[in-house]
Design an enzyme around this catalytic site. Structure first.
Site, PDB file in Angstrom:
ATOM      1  N   GLY A 255       0.814  -1.218   0.000  1.00 48.11           N
ATOM      2  CA  GLY A 255       0.000   0.000   0.000  1.00 48.11           C
ATOM      3  C   GLY A 255       0.842   1.259   0.000  1.00 48.11           C
ATOM      4  O   GLY A 255       1.973   1.281  -0.489  1.00 48.11           O
TER       5      GLY A 255
ATOM      6  N   LEU B 248       1.779   6.698  17.836  1.00 46.71           N
ATOM      7  CA  LEU B 248       0.446   7.258  18.078  1.00 46.71           C
ATOM      8  C   LEU B 248       0.555   8.681  18.610  1.00 46.71           C
ATOM      9  O   LEU B 248      -0.215   9.565  18.236  1.00 46.71           O
ATOM     10  CB  LEU B 248      -0.319   6.396  19.101  1.00 46.71           C
ATOM     11  CG  LEU B 248      -0.750   5.001  18.669  1.00 46.71           C
ATOM     12  CD1 LEU B 248      -1.561   4.338  19.775  1.00 46.71           C
ATOM     13  CD2 LEU B 248      -1.583   5.044  17.390  1.00 46.71           C
TER      14      LEU B 248
ATOM     15  N   ASN C 176       1.368  11.292  15.818  1.00 52.13           N
ATOM     16  CA  ASN C 176       0.184  11.654  15.026  1.00 52.13           C
ATOM     17  C   ASN C 176      -0.807  12.476  15.843  1.00 52.13           C
ATOM     18  O   ASN C 176      -1.429  13.410  15.334  1.00 52.13           O
ATOM     19  CB  ASN C 176      -0.488  10.397  14.464  1.00 52.13           C
ATOM     20  CG  ASN C 176       0.156   9.976  13.153  1.00 52.13           C
ATOM     21  OD1 ASN C 176       1.104  10.613  12.681  1.00 52.13           O
ATOM     22  ND2 ASN C 176      -0.345   8.916  12.548  1.00 52.13           N
TER      23      ASN C 176
ATOM     24  N   PHE D 163      -8.458  18.427   8.922  1.00 54.57           N
ATOM     25  CA  PHE D 163      -7.504  17.424   8.448  1.00 54.57           C
ATOM     26  C   PHE D 163      -8.230  16.164   7.989  1.00 54.57           C
ATOM     27  O   PHE D 163      -9.326  15.855   8.432  1.00 54.57           O
ATOM     28  CB  PHE D 163      -6.442  17.087   9.497  1.00 54.57           C
ATOM     29  CG  PHE D 163      -6.957  16.542  10.810  1.00 54.57           C
ATOM     30  CD1 PHE D 163      -7.431  15.241  10.906  1.00 54.57           C
ATOM     31  CD2 PHE D 163      -6.937  17.322  11.958  1.00 54.57           C
ATOM     32  CE1 PHE D 163      -7.884  14.719  12.114  1.00 54.57           C
ATOM     33  CE2 PHE D 163      -7.391  16.820  13.180  1.00 54.57           C
ATOM     34  CZ  PHE D 163      -7.872  15.524  13.252  1.00 54.57           C
TER      35      PHE D 163
ATOM     36  N   CYS E  87      -4.914   8.239   8.619  1.00 52.59           N
ATOM     37  CA  CYS E  87      -4.298   7.931   9.916  1.00 52.59           C
ATOM     38  C   CYS E  87      -4.650   8.828  11.093  1.00 52.59           C
ATOM     39  O   CYS E  87      -4.827   8.311  12.197  1.00 52.59           O
ATOM     40  CB  CYS E  87      -2.788   7.875   9.739  1.00 52.59           C
ATOM     41  SG  CYS E  87      -2.329   6.489   8.695  1.00 52.59           S
TER      42      CYS E  87
END
Ligand SMILES: NC(=O)C1=CN([C@@H]2O[C@H](COP(=O)(O)OP(=O)(O)OC[C@H]3O[C@@H](n4cnc5c(N)ncnc54)[C@H](O)[C@@H]3O)[C@@H](O)[C@H]2O)C=CC1
Ligand SMILES: O=C(O)[C@H]1O[C@H](OP(=O)(O)OP(=O)(O)OC[C@H]2O[C@@H](n3ccc(=O)[nH]c3=O)[C@H](O)[C@@H]2O)[C@H](O)[C@@H](O)[C@@H]1O
EC number: 1.1.1.22
Length: 581
Positions: A16, A224, A227, A275, A279
């Site tokens: 991907g 995590l 992000n 946004f 993710c």
């Protein structure tokens, strides 16, 4: 300490947005390593092996073409690649769960688990298994347990966490020149050896001081957290954009001022329509879920608010479009520029454009969409399912922005593609109905220039000085051309004539005005006045080249609003289709 044998064969499961570019770059930098990228999706692998790659990423195609068939292979033969590899990257998708426990928040690890079972069932030699996908904290532990519970004699596994920090659209640059490479592993001799083996792959092109190592759980949580912090910055500046719109401050100025503080820095302060991407939302939901499971409701609430702010930003923008267009967009054509979640990618996952498009369609709009890298199949797939409208009747996907503007009332910029900044907006304007609107959800256009052209412009985080630039000539009696010249007004630029009465003194020079306008330009001329006036005007104005439109100011029937402009515009639209002199 023993050394791990040098990595010579890498298998990447998942071809991907992460697996493809990451392992392509490894193959290009480590030409002595054979890299095989595998996937269960046959058509995706076929595309990787063709001239038309399944993802668009600047710089990717050149590298794929230079290494494919040399030391880079794309295959559906997962078992063979797994068996042969010394090191296996797991780069499969980890979407938000849409069923059962943790539905709508927890990460669905079924693809990761499938990979673990497949590796355990088919490996005949020891492997380093690297978690590249973004996963909840302690996922590596589950992976390790599945592998170890199914280990064959003489086969051992070391599980590492090596989260990926690339951003789509800049993936190749990010991979070639990463801020850091993070590797987490077990605090045992074998764990440290495995870390060193993976590190040696990156060391070929990444300075050693940028490769940081830690324990597995810190590594998983760092991904995590990164992000979450990035998304939080966007939501923070978007929250301030709402304050700016209410006060007259300008969010770009605020971002510039705070970004020069070296403690804050200038990046990720671009206020926007919100946004998107596969993710930020998924990882934040995951963090919220983990916090709740750890009985930390305050922490969960804190991060949930970042997502709530993003929803608020998208809905605020969508509502503003409708409100500005006189509270109704029923049957109005609207041009959407951009459908991808950011520029330089064709990826539409969680794109704010999808939210905006659905909102506008629910309000009755007709959409004309253009994105340089998103095809119509993808647009229809993204919009299908939730709407009560027949999509093929209300959505068209255009091959260029100028076609997408024909007959449109408004342009809505959803993606910040560079090419949108250099479009010929005069040409766009001439193809649109008036008043023509621009809603710049990315703050990329030259707003002053657009207002000068005649657009009404709205954007995020500041109030623009929209003054009606249209010039109106009141009555067109004898001597009007001479007097307009005296007042330095060019007759040929005339777009509106307001006829106050039918008296000859008021319409004497109307034919000449129309002829002049017809000869020199023109996009059309709108006459304002009563119905009676137009019945007479019809008899004196027979022009082949010029559209003369009527705006009947007196007629109030059929009006949904008491706002003058709204009524004028409805009548203008109806007439535009039916009346040509
Ligand atoms: N897209 C991005 O920019 C980034 C994504 N990530 C993370 O990387 C992971 C992958 O993300 P993307 O590449 O965007 O996902 P993707 O959906 O583009 O690719 C995942 C691929 O894995 C394949 N796959 C799933 N199960 C499989 C199996 N059992 N065997 C073989 N192939 C299988 C799918 O067919 C698909 O082609 C996710 O965990 C994501 O959170 C991390 C950093 C950046
Ligand atoms: O884990 C991931 O998947 C990746 O998520 C993001 O990368 P990505 O989602 O590809 O793209 P970003 O550049 O972060 O943009 C995300 C969204 O935020 C928006 N954005 C970004 C920056 C900004 O200032 N303002 C803003 O609205 C973008 O337009 C886009 O919709 C992170 O930037 C990567 O480091 C991370 O690896």
């Amino acid at each position: 300490m023993k050394a791990y044998p040098k990595v010579s064969k890498i298998c990447c499961i998942g071809a991907g947005y992460v697996g493809g570019p990451t392992c392509t770059v490894i193959a290009s930098k480590c030409t002595d390593i054979t890299v095989t990228i595998v996937d269960i999706n046959e058509s995706r692998i076929a595309q990787w092996n063709s001239d038309s790659l399944p993802i668009f990423e600047p710089g990717l195609e050149e590298i794929v073409k230079s290494r494919r068939g040399q030391n880079l292979f794309f295959s559906t033969d997962i078992l063979k690649a797994v068996k042969e590899a010394d090191l296996i990257f797991i780069s499969v998708n980890t979407p938000t769960k849409n069923f059962g426990v943790g539905k709508g928040r927890a990460a669905d690890l079924k693809h990761i688990e499938a990979c673990a079972r497949l590796i355990a069932d088919h490996s005949t030699s020891s492997k380093i298994v690297v978690e590249k996908s973004t996963v909840p904290v302690r996922a590596a532990e589950s992976l390790s347990r599945i592998l170890k519970a199914n280990t064959k004699p003489g086969v051992t596994y070391q599980v590492l966490s090596n989260p990926e920090f690339l951003a789509e659209g800049t993936a190749i640059c990010d991979l070639l020149n990463p801020d850091r490479v993070l590797i987490g592993g077990e605090d045992t001799e074998e764990g440290q050896l495995a870390i060193a083996a993976l590190s040696s792959v990156y060391e070929v092109w990444v300075p050693k001081e940028r490769i940081i190592t830690t324990n597995t759980w810190s590594s998983e949580l760092s991904k995590l957290t990164a992000n979450a912090f990035l998304a939080q910055r966007i939501s923070s500046i978007n929250a301030i954009s709402a304050v700016c719109e209410a006060t007259g401050a300008d969010v770009s100025e605020v971002a510039r001022a705070i970004g020069m503080d070296t403690r804050l820095g200038p990046k990720f302060l671009q206020s926007s329509v919100g946004f998107g991407g596969s993710c930020f939302q998924k990882d934040l939901l995951n963090l919220v879920y983990i916090s709740e499971c750890l009985n930390l409701p305050e922490v969960a609430e804190y991060w949930q608010q970042v997502l709530n702010m993003n929803e608020f930003q998208k809905s605020r923008f969508a509502k503003r479009i409708v409100e500005t267009m006189f509270n109704t967009i029923t049957n109005k054509k609207i041009t959407l520029l951009g459908f991808a979640f950011k520029k330089n990618t064709g990826d539409t996952r969680e794109s704010p454009a999808i939210y905006i498009a659905k909102y506008l369609l629910e309000e009755g709009a007709v959409l004309q969409i253009y994105d340089p890298k998103v095809d119509s199949k993808q647009v229809f797939a993204d919009l299908s399912g939730t709407l009560s409208v027949n999509l093929s009747e209300v959505v068209t996907v255009s091959k260029n922005p100028y076609d997408a503007a024909v007959g449109s009332h408004a342009i809505v910029v959803c993606t910040e593609w560079d090419e949108f900044t250099s479009l010929d907006y005069e040409r766009m304007y001439s193809r649109m109905l008036k008043p023509a609107f621009v809603f710049d959800g990315r703050k990329i256009l030259n707003h002053k220039k657009l207002i000068d052209i005649g657009f009404h412009v709205e954007t995020i985080g500041c109030k623009l000085n929209n003054i009606d630039q249209s010039k109106y000539l009141f009555s067109c009696g004898e001597g009007t051309p001479r007097r307009t010249q005296e007042h330095r007004m060019r007759f040929a630029k005339l777009e509106n004539i307001f006829l106050t009465s039918l008296h000859w003194d008021n319409i004497d020079e109307l034919p000449e005005a129309c002829l002049t306008v017809q000869e020199i330009v023109n996009t059309g001329l709108t006459l304002h006045g009563s119905e009676l006036l137009f019945q007479s005007a019809d008899k004196i104005l027979i022009l082949n080249e010029l559209s003369v439109l009527h705006s009947d100011c007196l007629r109030k029937s059929n009006s949904k609003s008491t706002v003058y402009f709204s009524e004028k515009q409805e009548i203008y639209t109806a007439r535009a289709q039916s009346r040509k002199f």
